[in-house]
Design a protein around this motif. Sequence first.
Motif, PDB file in Angstrom:
ATOM      1  N   VAL B 140       0.790  -1.119  -0.042  1.00 15.44           N
ATOM      2  CA  VAL B 140       0.081  -0.056   0.161  1.00 15.44           C
ATOM      3  C   VAL B 140       0.937   1.210  -0.021  1.00 15.44           C
ATOM      4  O   VAL B 140       0.752   2.148  -0.627  1.00 15.44           O
ATOM      5  CB  VAL B 140      -1.026  -0.033   1.237  1.00 15.44           C
ATOM      6  CG1 VAL B 140      -1.684   1.468   1.558  1.00 15.44           C
ATOM      7  CG2 VAL B 140      -2.177  -1.206   0.982  1.00 15.44           C
ATOM      8  N   PHE B 144       0.845   4.069  -3.121  1.00 16.35           N
ATOM      9  CA  PHE B 144       0.219   5.213  -2.926  1.00 16.35           C
ATOM     10  C   PHE B 144       1.190   6.357  -2.909  1.00 16.35           C
ATOM     11  O   PHE B 144       0.902   7.565  -2.514  1.00 16.35           O
ATOM     12  CB  PHE B 144      -0.720   5.260  -1.865  1.00 16.35           C
ATOM     13  CG  PHE B 144      -2.025   4.576  -2.190  1.00 16.35           C
ATOM     14  CD1 PHE B 144      -3.034   5.437  -3.052  1.00 16.35           C
ATOM     15  CD2 PHE B 144      -2.269   3.128  -1.850  1.00 16.35           C
ATOM     16  CE1 PHE B 144      -4.211   4.400  -3.162  1.00 16.35           C
ATOM     17  CE2 PHE B 144      -3.490   2.580  -2.280  1.00 16.35           C
ATOM     18  CZ  PHE B 144      -4.473   2.921  -2.893  1.00 16.35           C
ATOM     19  N   PHE B 165      -2.908  10.441  -0.593  1.00 16.08           N
ATOM     20  CA  PHE B 165      -4.060   9.638  -0.290  1.00 16.08           C
ATOM     21  C   PHE B 165      -3.716   9.297   1.256  1.00 16.08           C
ATOM     22  O   PHE B 165      -4.598   9.310   2.126  1.00 16.08           O
ATOM     23  CB  PHE B 165      -3.773   8.405  -1.012  1.00 16.08           C
ATOM     24  CG  PHE B 165      -4.513   8.531  -2.572  1.00 16.08           C
ATOM     25  CD1 PHE B 165      -5.828   8.399  -2.516  1.00 16.08           C
ATOM     26  CD2 PHE B 165      -3.849   8.738  -3.518  1.00 16.08           C
ATOM     27  CE1 PHE B 165      -6.338   8.123  -3.685  1.00 16.08           C
ATOM     28  CE2 PHE B 165      -4.146   8.612  -4.803  1.00 16.08           C
ATOM     29  CZ  PHE B 165      -5.491   8.609  -4.916  1.00 16.08           C
ATOM     30  N   SER B 171      -9.407   9.989   2.756  1.00 17.78           N
ATOM     31  CA  SER B 171      -8.633   9.014   1.683  1.00 17.78           C
ATOM     32  C   SER B 171      -7.670   8.003   2.549  1.00 17.78           C
ATOM     33  O   SER B 171      -7.760   6.801   2.064  1.00 17.78           O
ATOM     34  CB  SER B 171      -7.752   9.736   0.640  1.00 17.78           C
ATOM     35  OG  SER B 171      -6.782  10.470   1.230  1.00 17.78           O
ATOM     36  N   TRP B 172      -7.386   8.447   3.539  1.00 19.02           N
ATOM     37  CA  TRP B 172      -6.602   7.504   4.550  1.00 19.02           C
ATOM     38  C   TRP B 172      -7.738   6.415   4.952  1.00 19.02           C
ATOM     39  O   TRP B 172      -7.352   5.227   4.999  1.00 19.02           O
ATOM     40  CB  TRP B 172      -5.831   8.211   5.860  1.00 19.02           C
ATOM     41  CG  TRP B 172      -5.177   7.079   6.439  1.00 19.02           C
ATOM     42  CD1 TRP B 172      -3.828   6.722   6.302  1.00 19.02           C
ATOM     43  CD2 TRP B 172      -5.537   6.089   7.619  1.00 19.02           C
ATOM     44  NE1 TRP B 172      -3.362   5.726   6.861  1.00 19.02           N
ATOM     45  CE2 TRP B 172      -4.734   5.222   7.864  1.00 19.02           C
ATOM     46  CE3 TRP B 172      -6.897   6.101   8.375  1.00 19.02           C
ATOM     47  CZ2 TRP B 172      -4.578   4.555   8.864  1.00 19.02           C
ATOM     48  CZ3 TRP B 172      -6.866   5.127   9.410  1.00 19.02           C
ATOM     49  CH2 TRP B 172      -5.652   4.446   9.730  1.00 19.02           C
ATOM     50  N   VAL B 175      -8.139   4.186   2.092  1.00 16.13           N
ATOM     51  CA  VAL B 175      -7.135   3.251   1.563  1.00 16.13           C
ATOM     52  C   VAL B 175      -7.223   2.183   2.988  1.00 16.13           C
ATOM     53  O   VAL B 175      -7.307   0.710   2.539  1.00 16.13           O
ATOM     54  CB  VAL B 175      -6.156   3.841   1.812  1.00 16.13           C
ATOM     55  CG1 VAL B 175      -4.890   2.854   1.795  1.00 16.13           C
ATOM     56  CG2 VAL B 175      -5.878   4.607   0.544  1.00 16.13           C
ATOM     57  N   SER B 179      -8.038  -1.810   2.097  1.00 12.12           N
ATOM     58  CA  SER B 179      -7.081  -2.768   1.953  1.00 12.12           C
ATOM     59  C   SER B 179      -7.642  -3.878   2.903  1.00 12.12           C
ATOM     60  O   SER B 179      -7.166  -5.073   2.548  1.00 12.12           O
ATOM     61  CB  SER B 179      -5.671  -2.177   2.683  1.00 12.12           C
ATOM     62  OG  SER B 179      -5.889  -1.692   3.895  1.00 12.12           O
TER      63      SER B 179
END
Lengths: 291, 311
Positions: B140, B144, B165, B171-172, B175, B179
């Motif tokens: 990740v 990113f 990101f 956006s964190w 993600v 994930s």
Amino acid sequence: MKPTLGDKIFYVINYIALSIISLTCLFPIVHMAALSLSDSHSIMSGHVSIWPKGWTIEAYITLFQGTQILGAFKNSVIITVVGVGLSMLFTIMAAYPLSRKYFYARKTFTLLMVFTMLFGAGMIPSYLVVKSLGLVDTYFAIWFPGLISTYNMLVMKSFFENLPEELEEAARIDGCGEIRLLINIILPLSVPMIATLSLFYGVGYWNMFMNVLIYINETDKYNLSVLVQQMVQSQSVMQELNEVMSEDIQNITPESVKAAGVMVMVIPMLLVYPFLQKYFVKGVLIGSIKG
Amino acid sequence: MNEEMIRKNSIKLKRKKRFKQNIPLLLIFFPVIIFYLTFKYAPIMGNIIAFKEYNFFDGIFGSPWVGFHNFELLFTQTQTLNIIRNTLMLSVLQLVFGFPAPIILAILLNEVRKMFFKRTIQTIVYLPHFFNWVIIGGIVLTLFSMESGFINHWIERWTGEPYPFLYKPLSWIGVFISSGIWKEMGFGTIIYLAVIGMINPSLYESASIDGANKFRQIWHITLPQMRPTIIILFILATGNVMEVGFDQVYMLQNPVVSNVAEVISTYIYRVGLLGAQFSLSAAMGLFEALVGLVLVLSANWIARKFDQGLF
């Protein structure tokens, strides 16, 4: 029945959706592999996606020369092999008595064990116990606190319970004692179950991260997870690496060394994966039938 | 009289036999008891340091009592309240988005008629489950990354500048949640696929004769048949709501987004273990475990009303 037009459209969309999902699962891994084999120019300009550009294995050379990754690999193997042995031994030692109907207080013991699945002790008290036993910086701090997974133990127990009783009776008539019954009759019948649970424990120990981070301070005792984590996240490891890198291998970036580190963890998993998957599916189903 | 004696004797014999059989079992079981006492129950008892002002010199028992002082501290500091909020927020989001994912995937997989295709897809989507968070975190962070990440290269090509990101709260979270879904979605389908496999095929046949299309078949046959399994797995998942996996957060978080990314487990590690504030963070851990226990028990209680209880 002939499929209707709507069904046909559904099938087409379904195949496309599933293909996209599986590509999303594959892409990041292939991308990491490509990064680990590419030179710095191609990576920085963003040309690398699934195929290495500017082929070079210098990232791996740097990784093996400049870090303790070989030692960490060895540590991971030791943690896994010994851990699986200890865990299986104790799981059987717990599951077998609890599976015997004539065992005193089996209900109470089972209940007390299941309770620990619902109410965990917490990181700090666990750490204080491990520390007061003098286990910090030894692998016993990795093996002991998670020696028995109560869930695996319950699966093993119900497997023992479902073995045919006639076998046991026949063995007893022949004068078989409790221990010999376990070793000579029950365990040979349980080989598939033992293999499955060993894999469960094995993957757990191989992927172990938090316990090593908490209980192991000496860097030469780190396993792969913690070493790679420090490589990926901290700048200092990469700076050390830069100093180690000789002049002639300046055409790789920290990115590709990090990717190579991740690949060192991924590749062993990929090698055993075809074998793992089958057992895991079986194991998950055994567990769920019980639940 | 005689019969009575024989009966008594046989009971005595049975007891004796049972006792004889139990000796070796107890010998095998003894180390297991020691294990549970030392590594499961002693730490549970060790939680009393949450009510003490723990110091190394006096030990767990010698340290002075402070009552609920540590808890008062926790529930009056905005920082710790924030952390509890983050923990709940992230895990509820995980549940809302992560729980249906394997159900949908299993239904899609079940509708595949070509066995080779189905098996290939299954093999691929199970794979991420076997990677730990260090691997996935590494992937990740690489994908990113602002300077050299693959995703930002594309975004830069389209919009002219990269998007941070991992350094923006929203956006964190995106993600983080995705994930988690990426890792466990495929593996989660195993149980659902087994359940779907047990549905009587004649149900589908008669439905399609009645003119039900694929969507209606899924809605009226597949999903209702899966319901008991879905409920049980949902109970198990609710019980874990207080636990956002330490590994995942620890790998993905960074100081910039700590306002949404610091959770109870990482707080305990940082403040408790690294910062040696044992009592305060033990109080946090105890709070987490207690709420977790209440959640499992109440979820199970609700499920029992639907005859689906686990225990």
